[in-house]
Design a protein around this motif. Structure first.
Motif, mmCIF file in Angstrom:
data_model
loop_
_atom_site.group_PDB
_atom_site.id
_atom_site.type_symbol
_atom_site.label_atom_id
_atom_site.label_comp_id
_atom_site.label_asym_id
_atom_site.label_seq_id
_atom_site.Cartn_x
_atom_site.Cartn_y
_atom_site.Cartn_z
ATOM 1 N N ASP A 1 13.671 11.642 61.110
ATOM 2 C CA ASP A 1 12.998 10.404 61.543
ATOM 3 C C ASP A 1 14.067 9.312 61.520
ATOM 4 O O ASP A 1 14.409 8.809 60.449
ATOM 5 C CB ASP A 1 11.844 10.100 60.568
ATOM 6 C CG ASP A 1 10.988 8.929 61.029
ATOM 7 O OD1 ASP A 1 11.206 8.434 62.155
ATOM 8 O OD2 ASP A 1 10.101 8.516 60.254
ATOM 9 N N HIS B 1 8.602 6.640 53.617
ATOM 10 C CA HIS B 1 7.610 7.703 53.494
ATOM 11 C C HIS B 1 8.356 9.007 53.274
ATOM 12 O O HIS B 1 9.563 9.094 53.550
ATOM 13 C CB HIS B 1 6.697 7.774 54.733
ATOM 14 C CG HIS B 1 7.440 7.881 56.039
ATOM 15 N ND1 HIS B 1 7.986 9.057 56.495
ATOM 16 C CD2 HIS B 1 7.745 6.950 56.983
ATOM 17 C CE1 HIS B 1 8.570 8.850 57.669
ATOM 18 N NE2 HIS B 1 8.454 7.564 57.982
ATOM 19 N N THR C 1 12.375 8.428 54.072
ATOM 20 C CA THR C 1 13.047 7.532 55.008
ATOM 21 C C THR C 1 13.243 6.190 54.317
ATOM 22 O O THR C 1 12.502 5.848 53.394
ATOM 23 C CB THR C 1 12.201 7.277 56.271
ATOM 24 O OG1 THR C 1 11.012 6.574 55.897
ATOM 25 C CG2 THR C 1 11.820 8.574 56.960
ATOM 26 N N GLU D 1 13.491 2.460 56.016
ATOM 27 C CA GLU D 1 13.383 1.921 57.369
ATOM 28 C C GLU D 1 12.820 0.511 57.429
ATOM 29 O O GLU D 1 11.749 0.282 57.991
ATOM 30 C CB GLU D 1 12.518 2.847 58.228
ATOM 31 C CG GLU D 1 11.175 3.244 57.601
ATOM 32 C CD GLU D 1 10.292 4.020 58.574
ATOM 33 O OE1 GLU D 1 10.158 3.580 59.721
ATOM 34 O OE2 GLU D 1 9.740 5.051 58.169
ATOM 35 N N GLU E 1 16.555 3.040 60.557
ATOM 36 C CA GLU E 1 15.866 4.069 59.763
ATOM 37 C C GLU E 1 16.784 5.264 59.529
ATOM 38 O O GLU E 1 17.311 5.854 60.475
ATOM 39 C CB GLU E 1 14.595 4.533 60.499
ATOM 40 C CG GLU E 1 13.876 5.665 59.793
ATOM 41 C CD GLU E 1 12.516 5.967 60.400
ATOM 42 O OE1 GLU E 1 12.337 5.769 61.624
ATOM 43 O OE2 GLU E 1 11.632 6.413 59.651
HETATM 44 MN MN MN Z 1 9.622 6.684 59.511
#
Ligand code: MN
Ligand code: GLY
Ligand code: MN
Length: 461
Positions: free
Chosen positions: A305, A381, A402, A404, A427
């Motif tokens: 991500d 998360h 992550t 971000e 991120e």
């Molecule tokens: Mn994310």
């Protein structure tokens, strides 16, 4: 060299050669991984509890076309099976079922030449036996309420009661729906009350702490993702379309073996960068715009991500740079707070403090509450099989999250117009280790200087 060692030597060469010439990927999670994860779940069930895990379902897209099948992630974690219409039963203590005694029973799709003509090979009992260490394997036609060892069951552990019953249109012939209904009626049975318990806490703690095999796959997904981001940095210029940035990303994902993006690719320029999950990706990127790309590859079930925000013309304006430096400092503070033993909330607190102070100093926000309107989402998360993965609230070695932070100032915001239509998010994917945070998406530049440098390079597009 003896005859035997010559033979072994030649066999070794043959093996090395055949693995170079491999037709299909062979770096999936091992059967031992899945068996070990099932053992960990079984240990946490109650003495007379049964854990029930359904496979995912094919979903109708329109008329007779379907979305590409995506496996239920808990089911995949425990079985490695990538087919629908299957259910897994786990017990803490051995029970007898359909003439077999054991603690794990899976019911899978049967082979079907007609279906296989259209959509490819179904593993069936023998095929799945060849790729797994599962104790007992049956075809799904055999799953009926009457086969369940009711004397050995006083509670059902499942994610939620009707998990798997999604496509009501298929209720009649869909094996998964039928199996889920069987479980549902079991829970509703008034003759023998069965407690309904959630698997959520068990799965959160297991899935949240990644094993070495999982970390290898997440790192691969992160590395592939950074290849896409880097080539967008090189290719971007005024006049490019948002969907062309998406195409560059997804070219790199696919060409490196990623099955699909881990989530719908987000490529938004200027005002669209201020929409957190913008996936329309249709606008022309103009001179002076910032392009925010939140895109990542999924590899063998595990997704990265990653977000980068880059100037269309290769150089940040003064206003863009001022805000970008705040987000970058916030991300650095969040990464530094990503320590084993710390609450995950520390990461958000550290990053948010930097954004708040920066926005207040610039006169964009008067206080922390107003600053929140420009940074309206959480900082972190968990990451893994799901982009928003299950995981514990306290960080520990093996957790992947992550970091971000972002600042989004849509036109019309109550601040100087020079900040309008600037949307920035940075991120990265952070592996928590005993030695500190490891940024596994660091292959893509984050600083103003490094992004501007990469923008000068020649890309493959
Ligand atoms: Mn994310
Ligand atoms: N790509 C979704 C997120 O950043 O959470
Ligand atoms: Mn993202």
């Amino acid at each position: 060299m003896t005859k035997t060692s010559t033979y072994l030597f030649l066999l070794g060469i043959l093996f090395a050669f055949s693995s170079i010439a491999q037709d299909y990927p062979n770096d999936y999670l091992s059967p031992a991984f899945h068996a070990d994860r099932r053992a960990a779940v079984k240990k946490q069930l109650s003495d007379k509890g049964v854990g029930i895990f359904f496979a995912g379902q094919t979903r109708q897209r329109s008329n007779d076309t379907e979305f590409q099948f995506a496996q239920n992630k808990n089911f995949y974690y425990l079985t490695g099976l990538n087919e629908p219409n299957a259910v897994l039963l786990l017990f803490k203590q051995p029970v007898s079922l359909l003439g077999k005694t054991g603690t794990e029973f899976i019911f899978v799709q049967n082979r079907d030449p007609f279906k296989e003509l259209w959509t490819g090979k179904i593993l069936g009992v023998d095929g799945y036996r060849a790729q797994s260490n599962m104790e007992n394997i049956f075809i799904n036609d055999q799953f009926k309420a009457s086969i369940l060892p009711m004397a050995s069951i006083d509670s059902v552990f499942s994610l939620f009661r009707t998990e798997g019953i999604i496509n009501k249109y298929k209720a009649k012939e869909d094996a998964l729906t039928r199996m889920a209904s069987t479980v549902d009626s079991l829970l509703s049975s008034s003759n023998k009350p069965v407690a309904s318990r959630s698997t959520l806490a068990i799965m959160r703690n297991l899935r949240g702490i990644k094993t070495a095999e999982e970390i290898t796959l997440i790192k691969k997904a992160a590395t592939i993702s950074t290849l896409g981001h880097n080539d967008v940095m090189r290719a971007i210029k005024p006049g490019m379309k948002e969907f062309q940035a998406q195409a560059i990303m997804e070219y790199h994902f696919k060409t490196n073996g990623s099955e699909y993006p881990g989530y719908a690719s987000i490529n938004g320029a200027a005002e669209n960068a201020c929409v957190l999950h913008y996936v329309t990706n249709l606008k022309t990127v103009k001179n002076g715009d910032l392009l925010l790309s939140d895109c990542a590859a999924e590899y063998h079930g595990y997704t990265a991500d990653v977000t980068r925000t880059v100037p269309a013309n290769g150089k940040f304006s003064d206003a863009q740079k001022t805000l970008y430096e705040i987000v970058l400092a916030a991300q650095d503070a969040g990464i530094a707070a990503s320590q084993a033993g710390a609450p995950m909330a520390n990461v958000d607190a550290a990053a948010r403090a930097v954004v708040n102070a920066g926005l207040i100093k610039l006169g964009i926000a008067k206080n922390d509450m107003e600053a929140r309107t420009y940074f309206p989402h959480g900082t972190s998360h968990h990451l893994g099989l799901d982009v928003h993965d299950l995981g514990p609230r306290t960080l520990q070695a093996g957790v992947v999250i992550t970091v971000e932070p972002g600042i989004y100032i849509p036109a019309g915001s109550k601040c100087d117009k020079k900040w309008w239509n600037i949307g920035i998010r940075i991120e990265d994917d952070i592996l928590i280790t005993e030695k500190g945070p490891e940024n596994i998406s660091a292959g893509s530049p984050r600083t103003v200087a490094d992004i501007e440098k990469m923008a000068k390079q020649k890309g493959i597009f």
